[in-house]
Structure formats: C-alpha cells, structure tokens
Design a protein around this motif. Sequence first.
Motif, mmCIF file in Angstrom:
data_model
loop_
_atom_site.group_PDB
_atom_site.id
_atom_site.type_symbol
_atom_site.label_atom_id
_atom_site.label_comp_id
_atom_site.label_asym_id
_atom_site.label_seq_id
_atom_site.Cartn_x
_atom_site.Cartn_y
_atom_site.Cartn_z
ATOM 1 N N ILE A 33 60.201 21.820 62.967
ATOM 2 C CA ILE A 33 61.424 22.004 63.748
ATOM 3 C C ILE A 33 62.428 22.767 62.899
ATOM 4 C CG2 ILE A 33 63.358 20.851 64.875
ATOM 5 C CD1 ILE A 33 61.420 18.645 65.660
ATOM 6 N N ILE A 74 65.080 21.839 71.279
ATOM 7 C CA ILE A 74 64.747 22.218 69.907
ATOM 8 C C ILE A 74 64.268 23.660 69.816
ATOM 9 C CG2 ILE A 74 64.157 19.860 69.230
ATOM 10 C CD1 ILE A 74 61.173 20.713 69.443
ATOM 11 N N VAL A 76 61.408 25.630 67.421
ATOM 12 C CA VAL A 76 60.306 25.333 66.505
ATOM 13 C C VAL A 76 60.000 26.534 65.624
ATOM 14 C CG1 VAL A 76 59.257 23.626 68.049
ATOM 15 C CG2 VAL A 76 58.520 26.006 68.170
#
Length: 119
Positions: A33, A74, A76
């Motif tokens: 992440i 998020i 990545v």
Amino acid sequence: MAGIIENKDGQIAIDLRVVEEYAGHATMDCFGIVGMSAINVRDGVAKLLKGDSLRRGVTVQMDEAGDLIITFRIIVAYGVSIRAVVNNLSSNVKYQVEDFTGMKVKAINVYVDGVRVID
C-alpha cells in the motif's frame, strides 16, 4: 457518533474518528500500500494522501448491532497482487481494530483508486 462498550465499571465511548485514524495508520503497515486516497469530486481523480491525512481515506460506520463497517480508499504499489494486498489489509486491520477497541468489525470494504510506482 461513538461506539459504546459496556463493562462492569461502566461505559467506554470511542469516537469513530479515533477508529478511522487508528485504521488508517494500521493500513500503512500493510505491504503493497502506497497510501490512502481521496477522490476529487470535481475531477474524479484520486489524490494520494500522506501523513496526517490518513483518516480521510477511511470511513467507519456502525450498524444497528454496534458492529463496525470500515471502508478504505487506497493506492497500491505497481507490480504487487491487488488480491494479496487487500486480503492482507483486511485481516491485519480487522485484528488490530478489534484488539484496540474491543468492538467487532463486521465488514471491510476496499476501493483501489490507483496504482503507483514506488521509487
């Protein structure tokens, strides 16, 4: 809104913003992440958030039973398995939040808003 935990000595109230902050920091410990994201409503473009803005990529809600539903946005790292990253995020954050708060995490929703190359 706050989560209420009953014990023999009384009640403990935990503001959901505290849970959001904790979950945001726990997320950054997960492999793959790059960061949390926020969607620019005007442009529809994901923006990478750093440091003290981690809570903005996390939403915590409570259902009727008092269980937590956590949603992440998020970004990545390029070249990693998104499935592996999301599975790691879900299990890691679920464990840490339940241990920290004593509340049950009912669901974790993850939206991957982008992919970045790590320098």
